[in-house]
Design a protein around this motif. Sequence first.
Motif, PDB file in Angstrom:
ATOM      1  N   LYS A 142       0.847  -1.197   0.000  1.00  0.00           N
ATOM      2  CA  LYS A 142       0.000   0.000   0.000  1.00  0.00           C
ATOM      3  C   LYS A 142       0.884   1.248   0.000  1.00  0.00           C
ATOM      4  N   PRO A 144       1.806   5.249  -2.014  1.00  0.00           N
ATOM      5  CA  PRO A 144       1.195   6.263  -2.884  1.00  0.00           C
ATOM      6  C   PRO A 144       1.526   5.949  -4.343  1.00  0.00           C
ATOM      7  N   ARG A 363     -10.500  15.296  -2.977  1.00  0.00           N
ATOM      8  CA  ARG A 363      -9.070  15.080  -2.774  1.00  0.00           C
ATOM      9  C   ARG A 363      -8.655  15.694  -1.443  1.00  0.00           C
ATOM     10  N   LEU A 372       1.836  13.159   3.316  1.00  0.00           N
ATOM     11  CA  LEU A 372       1.175  12.658   2.102  1.00  0.00           C
ATOM     12  C   LEU A 372       1.194  11.126   2.068  1.00  0.00           C
ATOM     13  N   ALA A 373       2.395  10.551   2.258  1.00  0.00           N
ATOM     14  CA  ALA A 373       2.526   9.087   2.178  1.00  0.00           C
ATOM     15  C   ALA A 373       1.765   8.419   3.325  1.00  0.00           C
ATOM     16  N   GLN A 376      -2.073   8.758   2.727  1.00  0.00           N
ATOM     17  CA  GLN A 376      -2.516   7.941   1.592  1.00  0.00           C
ATOM     18  C   GLN A 376      -2.594   6.469   1.971  1.00  0.00           C
ATOM     19  N   THR A 379      -6.317   5.765   3.241  1.00  0.00           N
ATOM     20  CA  THR A 379      -7.551   6.193   2.551  1.00  0.00           C
ATOM     21  C   THR A 379      -7.463   5.960   1.039  1.00  0.00           C
ATOM     22  N   GLN A 380      -8.646   5.808   0.438  1.00  0.00           N
ATOM     23  CA  GLN A 380      -8.722   5.701  -1.029  1.00  0.00           C
ATOM     24  C   GLN A 380      -8.797   7.091  -1.667  1.00  0.00           C
ATOM     25  N   THR A 381      -9.154   8.092  -0.873  1.00  0.00           N
ATOM     26  CA  THR A 381      -9.228   9.465  -1.406  1.00  0.00           C
ATOM     27  C   THR A 381      -7.819   9.903  -1.817  1.00  0.00           C
ATOM     28  N   PRO A 382      -7.629  10.390  -3.037  1.00  0.00           N
ATOM     29  CA  PRO A 382      -6.271  10.777  -3.444  1.00  0.00           C
ATOM     30  C   PRO A 382      -5.708  11.896  -2.565  1.00  0.00           C
ATOM     31  N   VAL A 383      -4.445  11.731  -2.164  1.00  0.00           N
ATOM     32  CA  VAL A 383      -3.751  12.747  -1.371  1.00  0.00           C
ATOM     33  C   VAL A 383      -2.628  13.312  -2.238  1.00  0.00           C
TER      34      VAL A 383
END
Length: 400
Positions: A142, A144, A363, A372-373, A376, A379-383
């Motif tokens: 998992k 980014p 987002r 950020l990493a 991410q 969550t599935q929401t893009p960061v």
Amino acid sequence: MQTELADFIRDSAEGREAEAILRKCVHCGFCTATCPTYQVLGDDLDSPRGRIYLMKRMLEGGPVSARTRLHLDRCLTCRACETTCPSGVQYGRLVDIGRAVVEERVPRGPWDRLKRAFLSFFLPRTSLFGAALALGRLVGMKLPPRRDPGPWPVARHSRKMLALAGCVQPAIAPSINAAAARVLDAMGISLVEAPGAGCCGALRFHLNRQGEGRDDMRALIDAWWPLVERGEVEAIVMTASGCGATVKEYGHLLAQDPAYREKAERIAALTRDLSEVIEPERLPALAPAGRVAFQSPCTLQHGQGIRGKVEALLRRAGHELSAVNDAHLCCGSAGTYSLLQPALSGELRRRKLEALQQGHPERIATANIGCLAHLQGGTQTPVLHWVEMVDRALQRRMNS
Ligand code: SF4
Ligand code: SF4
């Protein structure tokens, strides 16, 4: 607070600084309300006030044990307590001094030493870390997603700024600095990177290998110095707020090094977060681009005292910002903290993502690669980094 430091530290630069900080603390406990570890654990020794008490006792020659080290290890160094403190206690500087003492006085076990030695060797080496990331993505870990960085504009402007490539950021998200270069290019500024410029030193310094962290700082100054000395760059731009908070402190961190003190002060004075060099008014008004939740990293809001600038840039880029409760609280990333304190870090991430997603954003934007990493991963929401969003909005405008 009445303070009488012990002989082993009283007459050193660290001792004098620690004493001045300790004397400012009036033990009021206002800071406990905004301390993430106190909120999760509810133990006063996991609050700023409790940790200050432990450090005071240690620096006065009192007992120090593995429990002292544990409570200091659990601190995220998020510095939310500094923002809250009405007496101006510089907790971040005090905890650096306290950690150096506890590291010397209470040796770690072999497993803990091995983990820290591994992280300290591995993370600052971009190519090694990049190869491991590529392997991780291949086996479905998992991580980014790797975004295509796109073109880096040629340096055509007379106004030039220097960017820090950093250590983990070019491996995880090379798209961030490339996006910053395109956005600045559109403002008439060329962004350049110095060859051989690596880690800012924060990683190893905050792993409590302070000597090695300072070696990284000196190496970075050496890589930047020719460009700075010739006056070729008007600023040093940070796209990772964690690195920015550290580089802005170089003057203090290398104050005891006569060979680097002045260079460090000059570098620190030139350093700006990316949000400090892009004025929202200079961006064209951009078309609506969707709802975003902004996670303001601790190193941006508490470490550098920057608030509201990124939000203004995101609005200018056409984004609607959704409300985020407890925006002052850490997400649990904090450098290598997420690897060394996974349970606490995981709980803080769960709480932060709940707050970020309450307004159903499309987002999540941030200003630091570590956050950020870390976010991410939950969550599935893009960061994304906020400058990637501004860059996309500018690209859309140019292509329309
Ligand atoms: S650090 Fe500041 S807010 Fe916290 S107990 Fe001391 S004086 Fe009060
Ligand atoms: S730096 Fe953050 S985690 Fe550490 S004591 Fe202060 S508020 Fe708590």
